[in-house]
Write a protein that holds these residues in place. Sequence first.
Motif, PDB file in Angstrom:
ATOM      1  N   TYR A 168       0.815  -1.202   0.000  1.00 29.47           N
ATOM      2  CA  TYR A 168       0.000   0.000   0.000  1.00 29.47           C
ATOM      3  C   TYR A 168       0.857   1.264   0.000  1.00 29.47           C
ATOM      4  O   TYR A 168       0.458   2.301  -0.567  1.00 29.47           O
ATOM      5  CB  TYR A 168      -0.971   0.009   1.181  1.00 29.47           C
ATOM      6  CG  TYR A 168      -0.327  -0.070   2.548  1.00 29.47           C
ATOM      7  CD1 TYR A 168       0.119   1.068   3.205  1.00 29.47           C
ATOM      8  CD2 TYR A 168      -0.179  -1.296   3.185  1.00 29.47           C
ATOM      9  CE1 TYR A 168       0.710   0.994   4.457  1.00 29.47           C
ATOM     10  CE2 TYR A 168       0.406  -1.379   4.436  1.00 29.47           C
ATOM     11  CZ  TYR A 168       0.843  -0.239   5.073  1.00 29.47           C
ATOM     12  OH  TYR A 168       1.437  -0.315   6.306  1.00 29.47           O
ATOM     13  N   GLY A 169       2.036   1.202   0.623  1.00 30.31           N
ATOM     14  CA  GLY A 169       2.947   2.344   0.581  1.00 30.31           C
ATOM     15  C   GLY A 169       3.374   2.656  -0.837  1.00 30.31           C
ATOM     16  O   GLY A 169       3.424   3.826  -1.250  1.00 30.31           O
ATOM     17  N   ASN A 170       3.663   1.605  -1.602  1.00 32.66           N
ATOM     18  CA  ASN A 170       4.050   1.784  -3.002  1.00 32.66           C
ATOM     19  C   ASN A 170       2.893   2.308  -3.847  1.00 32.66           C
ATOM     20  O   ASN A 170       3.065   3.208  -4.670  1.00 32.66           O
ATOM     21  CB  ASN A 170       4.543   0.454  -3.580  1.00 32.66           C
ATOM     22  CG  ASN A 170       5.883   0.050  -3.027  1.00 32.66           C
ATOM     23  OD1 ASN A 170       6.808   0.851  -2.987  1.00 32.66           O
ATOM     24  ND2 ASN A 170       5.991  -1.188  -2.566  1.00 32.66           N
ATOM     25  N   VAL A 171       1.691   1.752  -3.640  1.00 33.02           N
ATOM     26  CA  VAL A 171       0.526   2.166  -4.431  1.00 33.02           C
ATOM     27  C   VAL A 171       0.199   3.631  -4.179  1.00 33.02           C
ATOM     28  O   VAL A 171       0.006   4.419  -5.128  1.00 33.02           O
ATOM     29  CB  VAL A 171      -0.691   1.278  -4.099  1.00 33.02           C
ATOM     30  CG1 VAL A 171      -1.957   1.869  -4.735  1.00 33.02           C
ATOM     31  CG2 VAL A 171      -0.469  -0.143  -4.594  1.00 33.02           C
ATOM     32  N   ILE A 172       0.149   4.023  -2.906  1.00 34.85           N
ATOM     33  CA  ILE A 172      -0.169   5.411  -2.561  1.00 34.85           C
ATOM     34  C   ILE A 172       0.838   6.364  -3.189  1.00 34.85           C
ATOM     35  O   ILE A 172       0.476   7.378  -3.808  1.00 34.85           O
ATOM     36  CB  ILE A 172      -0.197   5.598  -1.029  1.00 34.85           C
ATOM     37  CG1 ILE A 172      -1.379   4.850  -0.420  1.00 34.85           C
ATOM     38  CG2 ILE A 172      -0.267   7.087  -0.666  1.00 34.85           C
ATOM     39  CD1 ILE A 172      -1.369   4.815   1.097  1.00 34.85           C
ATOM     40  N   TYR A 173       2.114   6.038  -3.042  1.00 36.81           N
ATOM     41  CA  TYR A 173       3.174   6.931  -3.511  1.00 36.81           C
ATOM     42  C   TYR A 173       3.188   7.037  -5.029  1.00 36.81           C
ATOM     43  O   TYR A 173       3.264   8.136  -5.588  1.00 36.81           O
ATOM     44  CB  TYR A 173       4.522   6.430  -3.000  1.00 36.81           C
ATOM     45  CG  TYR A 173       5.643   7.422  -3.131  1.00 36.81           C
ATOM     46  CD1 TYR A 173       5.877   8.367  -2.133  1.00 36.81           C
ATOM     47  CD2 TYR A 173       6.480   7.422  -4.240  1.00 36.81           C
ATOM     48  CE1 TYR A 173       6.914   9.278  -2.228  1.00 36.81           C
ATOM     49  CE2 TYR A 173       7.516   8.333  -4.359  1.00 36.81           C
ATOM     50  CZ  TYR A 173       7.727   9.262  -3.347  1.00 36.81           C
ATOM     51  OH  TYR A 173       8.757  10.170  -3.464  1.00 36.81           O
ATOM     52  N   ILE A 174       3.104   5.905  -5.717  1.00 37.01           N
ATOM     53  CA  ILE A 174       3.189   5.908  -7.174  1.00 37.01           C
ATOM     54  C   ILE A 174       1.978   6.601  -7.800  1.00 37.01           C
ATOM     55  O   ILE A 174       2.116   7.400  -8.744  1.00 37.01           O
ATOM     56  CB  ILE A 174       3.350   4.477  -7.712  1.00 37.01           C
ATOM     57  CG1 ILE A 174       4.741   3.936  -7.323  1.00 37.01           C
ATOM     58  CG2 ILE A 174       3.179   4.439  -9.228  1.00 37.01           C
ATOM     59  CD1 ILE A 174       4.956   2.475  -7.657  1.00 37.01           C
ATOM     60  N   VAL A 175       0.789   6.329  -7.279  1.00 36.17           N
ATOM     61  CA  VAL A 175      -0.407   6.999  -7.794  1.00 36.17           C
ATOM     62  C   VAL A 175      -0.292   8.511  -7.604  1.00 36.17           C
ATOM     63  O   VAL A 175      -0.602   9.300  -8.504  1.00 36.17           O
ATOM     64  CB  VAL A 175      -1.678   6.464  -7.091  1.00 36.17           C
ATOM     65  CG1 VAL A 175      -2.884   7.359  -7.404  1.00 36.17           C
ATOM     66  CG2 VAL A 175      -1.960   5.038  -7.529  1.00 36.17           C
ATOM     67  N   ALA A 176       0.187   8.924  -6.425  1.00 42.10           N
ATOM     68  CA  ALA A 176       0.343  10.354  -6.153  1.00 42.10           C
ATOM     69  C   ALA A 176       1.374  10.986  -7.081  1.00 42.10           C
ATOM     70  O   ALA A 176       1.187  12.122  -7.548  1.00 42.10           O
ATOM     71  CB  ALA A 176       0.745  10.578  -4.695  1.00 42.10           C
TER      72      ALA A 176
END
Length: 223
Positions: A157-165
């Motif tokens: 989830y850390g990766n998903v949040i960061y990459i989407v942002a």
Amino acid sequence: MARTVWDSTVGKKTVMAVSGLIMLAYLVVHMIGNLKIFFGAGEFNHYAHWLRTVGEPFMHYEWTLWLVRIVLVVAVVAHATSAYQLSRRDIKARPSKYVHKKPRASYATRTMRWGGIILGLFIVWHVLDLTTGTVHSGGFQQGHAYQNVVDTFSTWYGNVIYIVAMLALGLHIRHGFWSAAQTLGAGSRTRDRALKATADILALLLTVGFIAVPVGVMTGLVS
């Protein structure tokens, strides 16, 4: 006079443009600092410590960092407020749909508002994750920036949040930089192509530069 300027559409657009350019300058510096993580824990942690000692002994410990934070908070609030008020003003000016459809805008233009909301929520999460450690996943360690970053990007989830942002950030910069240049009078028929190319390059470099960190953790290059 200040109130008169702020109440005008031109004034709000100018505030939005200037605050956006301040944040853009910060993002460039921030990205360069982030890429130090590829040189190892020692150098990255030293860089994180240096940020808190900039200006010593004239400035006290963390004073410069707090000044930067205050400027950024003011820029973010000014940018968001002017964007919201301009959006409301635009809606009130055109309460009904056009009889004839307008030319299709670019994807970046159509997603500026949602992109801004995504980035606003991301900033809150990012601060709570890597600055205060409130929502950090792996036991936040003060002064151990390298390990904290690795912990964050060791979770899906850390990766998903960061990459989407960061993808939203790229689209926001691509349209926002050119729009700010027009507002501040830098645009012209001869310079528009160069400004748009600059916007594309900035958006691409910042997006790739920021995303490189979670990708580096995911691939084991940073561990």
